[in-house]
Design an enzyme around this catalytic site. Structure first.
Site, PDB file in Angstrom:
ATOM      1  N   ARG A   6      36.253  32.019  36.204  1.00 20.62           N
ATOM      2  CA  ARG A   6      37.641  31.593  36.001  1.00 20.62           C
ATOM      3  C   ARG A   6      37.735  30.400  35.051  1.00 20.62           C
ATOM      4  O   ARG A   6      38.645  30.315  34.239  1.00 20.62           O
ATOM      5  CB  ARG A   6      38.294  31.253  37.358  1.00 20.62           C
ATOM      6  CG  ARG A   6      39.770  30.957  37.206  1.00 20.62           C
ATOM      7  CD  ARG A   6      40.503  30.763  38.532  1.00 20.62           C
ATOM      8  NE  ARG A   6      41.933  30.838  38.300  1.00 20.62           N
ATOM      9  CZ  ARG A   6      42.825  29.946  38.731  1.00 20.62           C
ATOM     10  NH1 ARG A   6      42.425  28.918  39.460  1.00 20.62           N
ATOM     11  NH2 ARG A   6      44.089  30.086  38.452  1.00 20.62           N
ATOM     12  N   HIS A  63      40.096  29.883  31.794  1.00 13.72           N
ATOM     13  CA  HIS A  63      41.096  28.810  31.649  1.00 13.72           C
ATOM     14  C   HIS A  63      40.789  27.873  30.485  1.00 13.72           C
ATOM     15  O   HIS A  63      41.706  27.329  29.880  1.00 13.72           O
ATOM     16  CB  HIS A  63      41.244  28.039  32.960  1.00 13.72           C
ATOM     17  CG  HIS A  63      42.232  28.674  33.878  1.00 13.72           C
ATOM     18  ND1 HIS A  63      42.962  27.980  34.806  1.00 13.72           N
ATOM     19  CD2 HIS A  63      42.635  29.970  33.990  1.00 13.72           C
ATOM     20  CE1 HIS A  63      43.759  28.814  35.462  1.00 13.72           C
ATOM     21  NE2 HIS A  63      43.565  30.025  34.997  1.00 13.72           N
ATOM     22  N   TRP A  68      41.212  39.936  46.554  1.00  7.98           N
ATOM     23  CA  TRP A  68      41.769  41.200  46.050  1.00  7.98           C
ATOM     24  C   TRP A  68      40.940  42.405  46.516  1.00  7.98           C
ATOM     25  O   TRP A  68      41.409  43.531  46.492  1.00  7.98           O
ATOM     26  CB  TRP A  68      41.786  41.191  44.533  1.00  7.98           C
ATOM     27  CG  TRP A  68      42.672  40.167  43.912  1.00  7.98           C
ATOM     28  CD1 TRP A  68      43.990  40.340  43.578  1.00  7.98           C
ATOM     29  CD2 TRP A  68      42.332  38.827  43.510  1.00  7.98           C
ATOM     30  NE1 TRP A  68      44.472  39.180  43.000  1.00  7.98           N
ATOM     31  CE2 TRP A  68      43.487  38.242  42.940  1.00  7.98           C
ATOM     32  CE3 TRP A  68      41.152  38.057  43.576  1.00  7.98           C
ATOM     33  CZ2 TRP A  68      43.507  36.932  42.433  1.00  7.98           C
ATOM     34  CZ3 TRP A  68      41.177  36.758  43.083  1.00  7.98           C
ATOM     35  CH2 TRP A  68      42.331  36.212  42.519  1.00  7.98           C
TER      36      TRP A  68
HETATM   37 FE1  CCH Z   1      43.090  34.718  37.623  1.00  8.38          FE
HETATM   38  N1  CCH Z   1      43.909  33.662  39.187  1.00  8.38           N
HETATM   39  N2  CCH Z   1      44.924  34.893  36.782  1.00  8.38           N
HETATM   40  N3  CCH Z   1      42.243  35.615  36.020  1.00  8.38           N
HETATM   41  N4  CCH Z   1      41.258  34.415  38.455  1.00  8.38           N
HETATM   42  C1  CCH Z   1      43.249  33.173  40.286  1.00  8.38           C
HETATM   43  C2  CCH Z   1      41.918  33.358  40.590  1.00  8.38           C
HETATM   44  C3  CCH Z   1      40.996  33.951  39.725  1.00  8.38           C
HETATM   45  C4  CCH Z   1      46.102  34.408  37.267  1.00  8.38           C
HETATM   46  C5  CCH Z   1      46.251  33.580  38.379  1.00  8.38           C
HETATM   47  C6  CCH Z   1      45.223  33.263  39.260  1.00  8.38           C
HETATM   48  C7  CCH Z   1      42.913  36.120  34.936  1.00  8.38           C
HETATM   49  C8  CCH Z   1      44.299  36.244  34.819  1.00  8.38           C
HETATM   50  C9  CCH Z   1      45.207  35.635  35.660  1.00  8.38           C
HETATM   51  C10 CCH Z   1      40.063  34.856  37.911  1.00  8.38           C
HETATM   52  C11 CCH Z   1      39.870  35.365  36.637  1.00  8.38           C
HETATM   53  C12 CCH Z   1      40.903  35.688  35.760  1.00  8.38           C
HETATM   54  C13 CCH Z   1      44.174  32.421  41.092  1.00  8.38           C
HETATM   55  C14 CCH Z   1      43.832  31.741  42.404  1.00  8.38           C
HETATM   56  C15 CCH Z   1      45.394  32.476  40.460  1.00  8.38           C
HETATM   57  C16 CCH Z   1      46.689  31.842  40.936  1.00  8.38           C
HETATM   58  C17 CCH Z   1      43.166  30.367  42.223  1.00  8.38           C
HETATM   59  C18 CCH Z   1      42.857  29.732  43.547  1.00  8.38           C
HETATM   60  O1  CCH Z   1      43.730  29.725  44.417  1.00  8.38           O
HETATM   61  O2  CCH Z   1      41.715  29.238  43.714  1.00  8.38           O
HETATM   62  C19 CCH Z   1      47.200  34.890  36.450  1.00  8.38           C
HETATM   63  C20 CCH Z   1      48.670  34.578  36.683  1.00  8.38           C
HETATM   64  C21 CCH Z   1      46.645  35.659  35.457  1.00  8.38           C
HETATM   65  C22 CCH Z   1      47.303  36.409  34.361  1.00  8.38           C
HETATM   66  O3  CCH Z   1      48.456  36.765  34.414  1.00  8.38           O
HETATM   67  C23 CCH Z   1      41.962  36.486  33.924  1.00  8.38           C
HETATM   68  C24 CCH Z   1      42.324  37.050  32.548  1.00  8.38           C
HETATM   69  C25 CCH Z   1      40.707  36.217  34.435  1.00  8.38           C
HETATM   70  C26 CCH Z   1      39.342  36.391  33.806  1.00  8.38           C
HETATM   71  C27 CCH Z   1      39.072  37.138  32.781  1.00  8.38           C
HETATM   72  C28 CCH Z   1      39.004  34.709  38.890  1.00  8.38           C
HETATM   73  C29 CCH Z   1      37.545  35.129  38.726  1.00  8.38           C
HETATM   74  C30 CCH Z   1      39.596  34.144  40.034  1.00  8.38           C
HETATM   75  C31 CCH Z   1      38.906  33.799  41.362  1.00  8.38           C
HETATM   76  C32 CCH Z   1      38.495  32.344  41.399  1.00  8.38           C
HETATM   77  C33 CCH Z   1      37.839  31.935  42.689  1.00  8.38           C
HETATM   78  O4  CCH Z   1      37.680  30.710  42.867  1.00  8.38           O
HETATM   79  O5  CCH Z   1      37.478  32.767  43.514  1.00  8.38           O
END
Ligand code: CCH
Length: 290
Positions: free
Chosen positions: A45, A49, A188
């Protein structure tokens, strides 16, 4: 601004493989993070970002300058929780002080993805640290409380089409949302540290109920304990997005191929790589042990 990559002086692909190995070993060793999920998802992530601040219009933000480590960007509310990933990577930066932050964060994501059995990512080095003044303002990262029109428009800033957007968001097969970070709660899918097409399969096949979280966010929950955010759910509600959701649910190889291409673009947006820059394909730890 023109951002021309410059591979760290005298460094060869094998030097970057050493960094890969150090990150991969640390992921293996510190496997109790986040109730046993490990650091793979949060490091992945961070790579998104640190790249997701890019603006095509003036080539500001993006992975090149590695500005995530400056307080303004680190304290962006949209980055809550990613401090864990940067704390995890800081000893790697100490061990390989020649590596730029932009290369560290993106190589971290590539390592996390491959060690979680995701697709091989051809990665190019040479991002150059930029000064604090070049840190992009907060507000460039997406807000999950939105539908398909917002998602489509948001990713236009990068020039990503519908197919690329659906492929990228499939990264939500790994990791989970945390109430204290984002106001959402839960994973998810079931295999939180194995990169698969589960996100699409669950989006199509689970029975979803819309709820409001204790932090006032809207999310969809399933009886199997999975969740979707509004921007995730939007991929099922929009007919053109749905086409790709169905394709990737049926064909994990197609997902891996399209994810790879979109992710490489994401990590390289706005960077001009000299022709002789190597595209490095790293060996996983497993492959090196065989
Ligand atoms: Fe995401 N993401 N993401 N994301 N994401 C969150 C967690 C992960 C959005 C919102 C969120 C991508 C696109 C989007 C990861 C990879 C990608 C969370 C929860 C939110 C909110 C954070 C928390 O609570 O800790 C949104 C909105 C979008 C687009 O519309 C894309 C693109 C990627 C990578 C290619 C990953 C991996 C996580 C899990 C992180 C964890 O700590 O487990």
């Amino acid at each position: 601004a023109l951002h021309v990559a410059h591979t760290e002086d005298g460094k060869k692909p094998e030097d970057f493989q050493k960094v890969y190995n150090a990150i991969a070993k640390k992921i293996r060793e510190e496997d109790d993070y986040d109730d046993g999920v490990g650091y793979g998802p949060v490091v992945l992530r961070l790579s998104w970002h640190c790249s997701g601040t890019w603006d095509k219009k003036d080539n500001s933000g993006g992975s090149f300058g590695g500005t995530y480590h400056y307080p303004k960007e680190m304290n962006d509310p949209a980055n809550a929780g990613l401090q864990n990933a940067s704390r995890f990577l800081e000893p790697i930066h100490k061990e390989f002080p020649w590596l730029s932050y932009g290369d560290l964060y993106t190589l971290g994501g590539v390592t996390a993805l491959q060690e979680m059995q995701g697709p091989k990512i051809p990665w190019r080095p040479g991002r150059v640290d930029l000064p604090e003044a070049d840190t992009p303002d907060n507000g460039r990262l997406p807000d999950a409380e939105n539908g398909a029109d917002y998602v489509r428009n948001f990713f236009k800033r990068f020039g990503f089409n519908d197919q690329e957007v659906v492929a990228l968001i499939g990264a939500h097969s790994v990791g989970e949302t945390h109430m204290e970070n984002s106001g959402y709660n839960g994973p998810w899918g079931a295999a939180e540290n194995v990169f698969t097409n589960q996100f699409y399969v669950n989006l199509l096949n689970e029975k979803w109920t819309r709820i409001t979280t204790e932090k006032g966010k809207t999310q969809y929950n399933s009886p199997d304990g999975f969740m979707m955010m509004p921007t995730d759910f939007a991929l099922k509600e929009d007919s053109n997005y749905l086409k790709y959701v169905k394709k990737y649910a049926e064909d994990q190889d197609a997902f891996f191929e399209d994810f790879k291409n979109a992710y490489v673009k994401l990590l390289e947006n706005g960077i001009e790589f000299p022709k002789d820059t190597p595209r490095i394909i790293f060996k996983t730890l497993d492959e090196q042990e065989d």
